[in-house]
Write an enzyme that holds these catalytic residues in place. Sequence first.
Site, PDB file in Angstrom:
ATOM      1  CB  CYS A  38     -14.090   7.003  -9.943  1.00  0.00           C
ATOM      2  SG  CYS A  38     -13.185   5.522 -10.360  1.00  0.00           S
ATOM      3  CB  CYS A  42     -16.654   4.910  -8.171  1.00  0.00           C
ATOM      4  SG  CYS A  42     -16.232   3.435  -9.138  1.00  0.00           S
ATOM      5  CB  CYS A  69     -14.418   4.346 -13.545  1.00  0.00           C
ATOM      6  SG  CYS A  69     -15.060   2.924 -12.655  1.00  0.00           S
ATOM      7  CB  CYS A  72     -18.685   5.134 -11.357  1.00  0.00           C
ATOM      8  SG  CYS A  72     -17.163   6.062 -11.690  1.00  0.00           S
TER       9      CYS A  72
END
Length: 192
Positions: A38, A42, A69, A72
Amino acid sequence: METDRTLMTDEKWEAIISNDASYNGEFFYAVKTTGIFCKPSCKSRVPKRDNVRIFQHAEQALAEQFRPCKRCKPTNERLPDHEWIAVVTKYIDKNFNEKLTLEFLAEVSHGSPYHLHRTFKRITGQTPVEYIQGIRIGHAKELLIQTDRATSEIALSVGLQNVPYFITLFKKKTGYTPLEFRRIYEEGARNG
């Protein structure tokens, strides 16, 4: 090459837990237990610090087999649904004996419960709950065959705290109660 320990600073940790967007582009963090990486901003569930690895570039995280992810989008690309569901099923396969809810799975896989449910069913042909139940019953069958542990002990070891529910679910999935299943297997082994 720097190690994870030297890369993780209190400043970076604070950026992660406070979702500080000013650190985006400075570093990326990956969570070992989920296999996802991430941006610092995030909004996903805060991981345990011991499970976090720090990377200077997204390419490094990708090279180490971490996946971006869905929430994000650290590579600014959307993770393909089949890859996302592979992350979720891998997590379930490793952690089937823990309390797994749709909300929890969505949180650890960085998605929404509704989207996870819909996408999981489209990709696998079953809901996350049906998948979890199948994994748990599969492991229960192995334990019934390979051990002489009590039904209640097996239920707990596959993540089902309610023994009557376990017995009902086992019969629904196999056509037999756990004790009937064990007896039929033992008779077959003796006669086979």
